[in-house]
Write a protein that holds these residues in place. Structure first.
Motif, PDB file in Angstrom:
ATOM      1  N   PHE A  62      44.829 -41.254  27.939  1.00  0.00           N
ATOM      2  CA  PHE A  62      45.062 -41.078  29.372  1.00  0.00           C
ATOM      3  C   PHE A  62      46.478 -40.576  29.653  1.00  0.00           C
ATOM      4  N   ILE A  63      47.445 -41.092  28.884  1.00  0.00           N
ATOM      5  CA  ILE A  63      48.833 -40.653  29.067  1.00  0.00           C
ATOM      6  C   ILE A  63      48.973 -39.175  28.754  1.00  0.00           C
ATOM      7  N   ASN A  64      48.212 -38.700  27.762  1.00  0.00           N
ATOM      8  CA  ASN A  64      48.302 -37.295  27.356  1.00  0.00           C
ATOM      9  C   ASN A  64      47.570 -36.354  28.303  1.00  0.00           C
ATOM     10  N   ASN A  65      46.766 -36.898  29.220  1.00  0.00           N
ATOM     11  CA  ASN A  65      46.088 -36.084  30.237  1.00  0.00           C
ATOM     12  C   ASN A  65      46.856 -36.203  31.543  1.00  0.00           C
ATOM     13  N   ASP A  66      47.704 -35.248  31.801  1.00  0.00           N
ATOM     14  CA  ASP A  66      48.591 -35.315  32.963  1.00  0.00           C
ATOM     15  C   ASP A  66      47.863 -34.794  34.206  1.00  0.00           C
ATOM     16  N   ASN A  67      46.911 -35.601  34.710  1.00  0.00           N
ATOM     17  CA  ASN A  67      46.223 -35.234  35.934  1.00  0.00           C
ATOM     18  C   ASN A  67      46.127 -36.467  36.825  1.00  0.00           C
ATOM     19  N   SER A  68      45.787 -36.250  38.080  1.00  0.00           N
ATOM     20  CA  SER A  68      45.803 -37.336  39.057  1.00  0.00           C
ATOM     21  C   SER A  68      44.805 -38.436  38.722  1.00  0.00           C
ATOM     22  N   HIS A  69      43.635 -38.060  38.181  1.00  0.00           N
ATOM     23  CA  HIS A  69      42.627 -39.077  37.863  1.00  0.00           C
ATOM     24  C   HIS A  69      43.103 -39.979  36.732  1.00  0.00           C
ATOM     25  N   SER A  70      43.701 -39.390  35.697  1.00  0.00           N
ATOM     26  CA  SER A  70      44.219 -40.191  34.583  1.00  0.00           C
ATOM     27  C   SER A  70      45.319 -41.126  35.063  1.00  0.00           C
ATOM     28  N   LYS A  71      46.182 -40.624  35.956  1.00  0.00           N
ATOM     29  CA  LYS A  71      47.253 -41.467  36.487  1.00  0.00           C
ATOM     30  C   LYS A  71      46.682 -42.640  37.279  1.00  0.00           C
ATOM     31  N   LEU A  72      45.585 -42.390  38.006  1.00  0.00           N
ATOM     32  CA  LEU A  72      44.937 -43.451  38.772  1.00  0.00           C
ATOM     33  C   LEU A  72      44.343 -44.504  37.841  1.00  0.00           C
ATOM     34  N   LEU A  73      43.734 -44.053  36.742  1.00  0.00           N
ATOM     35  CA  LEU A  73      43.154 -44.982  35.773  1.00  0.00           C
ATOM     36  C   LEU A  73      44.252 -45.796  35.080  1.00  0.00           C
ATOM     37  N   ILE A  74      45.342 -45.153  34.733  1.00  0.00           N
ATOM     38  CA  ILE A  74      46.470 -45.862  34.111  1.00  0.00           C
ATOM     39  C   ILE A  74      46.992 -46.938  35.050  1.00  0.00           C
ATOM     40  N   GLN A  75      47.123 -46.607  36.322  1.00  0.00           N
ATOM     41  CA  GLN A  75      47.611 -47.578  37.291  1.00  0.00           C
ATOM     42  C   GLN A  75      46.660 -48.758  37.415  1.00  0.00           C
ATOM     43  N   SER A  76      45.359 -48.505  37.347  1.00  0.00           N
ATOM     44  CA  SER A  76      44.374 -49.594  37.394  1.00  0.00           C
ATOM     45  C   SER A  76      44.536 -50.512  36.191  1.00  0.00           C
ATOM     46  N   PHE A  77      44.756 -49.921  35.015  1.00  0.00           N
ATOM     47  CA  PHE A  77      45.001 -50.712  33.804  1.00  0.00           C
ATOM     48  C   PHE A  77      46.239 -51.579  33.982  1.00  0.00           C
ATOM     49  N   LEU A  78      47.317 -50.985  34.461  1.00  0.00           N
ATOM     50  CA  LEU A  78      48.573 -51.722  34.636  1.00  0.00           C
ATOM     51  C   LEU A  78      48.432 -52.811  35.695  1.00  0.00           C
ATOM     52  N   ASN A  79      47.657 -52.544  36.740  1.00  0.00           N
ATOM     53  CA  ASN A  79      47.409 -53.573  37.754  1.00  0.00           C
ATOM     54  C   ASN A  79      46.697 -54.772  37.143  1.00  0.00           C
ATOM     55  N   GLY A  80      45.713 -54.495  36.289  1.00  0.00           N
ATOM     56  CA  GLY A  80      45.004 -55.580  35.612  1.00  0.00           C
ATOM     57  C   GLY A  80      45.929 -56.356  34.697  1.00  0.00           C
ATOM     58  N   TYR A  81      46.758 -55.640  33.947  1.00  0.00           N
ATOM     59  CA  TYR A  81      47.706 -56.284  33.037  1.00  0.00           C
ATOM     60  C   TYR A  81      48.656 -57.185  33.817  1.00  0.00           C
ATOM     61  N   ARG A  82      49.194 -56.661  34.912  1.00  0.00           N
ATOM     62  CA  ARG A  82      50.176 -57.405  35.697  1.00  0.00           C
ATOM     63  C   ARG A  82      49.563 -58.578  36.459  1.00  0.00           C
ATOM     64  N   SER A  83      48.237 -58.594  36.605  1.00  0.00           N
ATOM     65  CA  SER A  83      47.599 -59.745  37.244  1.00  0.00           C
ATOM     66  C   SER A  83      47.567 -60.954  36.318  1.00  0.00           C
ATOM     67  N   ILE A  84      47.852 -60.734  35.026  1.00  0.00           N
ATOM     68  CA  ILE A  84      47.847 -61.810  34.028  1.00  0.00           C
ATOM     69  C   ILE A  84      49.258 -62.177  33.591  1.00  0.00           C
ATOM     70  N   THR A  85      50.099 -61.175  33.394  1.00  0.00           N
ATOM     71  CA  THR A  85      51.457 -61.444  32.903  1.00  0.00           C
ATOM     72  C   THR A  85      52.416 -60.379  33.428  1.00  0.00           C
ATOM     73  N   VAL A  86      53.687 -60.597  33.216  1.00  0.00           N
ATOM     74  CA  VAL A  86      54.727 -59.710  33.749  1.00  0.00           C
ATOM     75  C   VAL A  86      54.827 -58.429  32.929  1.00  0.00           C
ATOM     76  N   LEU A  87      54.976 -57.321  33.610  1.00  0.00           N
ATOM     77  CA  LEU A  87      55.292 -56.043  32.976  1.00  0.00           C
ATOM     78  C   LEU A  87      56.339 -55.363  33.847  1.00  0.00           C
ATOM     79  N   GLU A  88      57.569 -55.326  33.357  1.00  0.00           N
ATOM     80  CA  GLU A  88      58.671 -54.775  34.137  1.00  0.00           C
ATOM     81  C   GLU A  88      58.549 -53.259  34.267  1.00  0.00           C
ATOM     82  N   ASN A  89      59.057 -52.730  35.373  1.00  0.00           N
ATOM     83  CA  ASN A  89      59.059 -51.283  35.584  1.00  0.00           C
ATOM     84  C   ASN A  89      59.894 -50.574  34.523  1.00  0.00           C
TER      85      ASN A  89
END
Length: 328
Positions: A242-269
């Motif tokens: 997903f990181i290697n696909n620089d398009n808006s949909h991939s960025k949206l999916l990455i953000q969803s992953f990070l949102n899920g991760y951050r709902s469990i534990t801390v991930l600093e910017n």
């Protein structure tokens, strides 16, 4: 990726797999090759239930590292993290060995994972979020894990591995310079218990099985790359496609992953901002393993699949080599 010479020898026939499966109970006629990459993996059945036999040369792995892998898996299961289960042999062992004229093979057997593999082209935002939660849950458990006996290797061992590989390939000066930059950078960033521990290091879609009817959980396989490193590296390698696909949909999916991760534990910017540097480390390590895989002794007779695989590995190595020229 194992040495290509070892791969050819291991897949020249099913003799080794047939010998190793004798250590476990199995249904006759069900053993079949499933894949070969870092290990040889065969599927088989016992009482019509599917299992997987995984084995490798002792020069590609060690009993101590496999013991450490299985101990971590056992710890995760005791804490109700869904992953496949190691299976005891007939003699009550989790690890069996077989000495042959080519070398010693080390074998383990695992249960099959329930659920389905997801595809990067069709995965939903909700599934990405659950994927992020699963990895965060693993990292939370890793923060309290203390091995009883053997320890998995750390990023320092990978640096030493890369140095050894590049010493055998003195023409790879670009890669060696990249290693120096990566090492200096890794030495400069924090490695406290909140950001550093035992990671899966292959938490990609191939190794996770989604169960929609079980609270959208994932069952995890392939812990044989587990290593002590920064938790953020696990995120970067998981999201590589997903990181290697620089398009808006991939960025949206990455953000969803990070949102899920951050709902469990801390991930600093700040950690997210370092994704490109961690990706450079992962690419360099992958490159060094490809060089080692391609550094094989002469093979008298190659199987039909060999040339195509070699061409693919050389092409990937060339692409990675070019990426080291990009500025930091």
């Amino acid at each position: 990726m194992m040495n290509l010479g070892n791969m050819v020898r291991g897949l020249s026939s099913d003799t080794v797999a047939q010998s190793l499966i004798q250590f476990w109970e199995y249904d006759e006629g069900t053993l079949e090759v499933w894949r070969a990459s870092s290990n040889f993996v065969y599927a088989f059945e016992r009482n019509q239930v599917r299992y997987f036999l995984r084995f490798c040369f002792d020069q590609d792995n060690s009993i101590e590292q496999i013991k450490a892998e299985l101990e971590f898996m056992r710890y995760l299961q005791l804490n109700e993290f869904p992953s496949v289960t190691p299976v005891y042999s007939i003699s009550g062992k989790l690890i069996e060995t077989l000495k042959t004229p080519e070398g010693t093979y080390i074998a383990v057997v695992f249960s099959a994972a329930s659920g389905i593999n997801l595809d990067s082209d069709t995965i939903t935002e909700k599934q990405m979020e659950e994927w992020g939660k699963s990895l965060a849950s693993l990292h939370c458990l890793s923060k309290t894990f203390e091995p009883v006996s053997e320890r998995r290797k750390s990023w320092l061992d990978t640096v030493q591995f890369m140095e050894n590989v590049f010493q055998k390939h003195p023409s790879e000066q670009v890669a060696l310079q990249e290693l120096r930059r990566v090492t200096t950078w890794l030495q400069s960033i924090p490695n406290g218990n909140d950001v550093y521990g035992l990671i899966h290091y292959d938490f990609e879609l191939d190794n996770i099985f989604f169960e929609e009817n079980m609270n959208h959980s994932f069952n995890i396989i392939d812990f044989d790359d587990a290593i002590y490193h920064r938790y953020v590296l696990d995120i970067v390698t998981a999201l590589d496609d997903f990181i290697n696909n620089d398009n808006s949909h991939s960025k949206l999916l990455i953000q969803s992953f990070l949102n899920g991760y951050r709902s469990i534990t801390v991930l600093e910017n700040d950690a997210v901002a370092q994704f490109p540097q961690f990706q450079r480390y992962a690419n360099l390590y992958k490159f060094s393993k490809l060089l080692r895989s391609l550094d094989y002794d002469e093979i008298n007779e190659t199987p039909p699949w060999f040339d195509a695989l070699k061409v693919k590995l050389v092409r990937v190595a060339d692409e990675l080599r070019q990426s080291f020229l990009k500025p930091w």
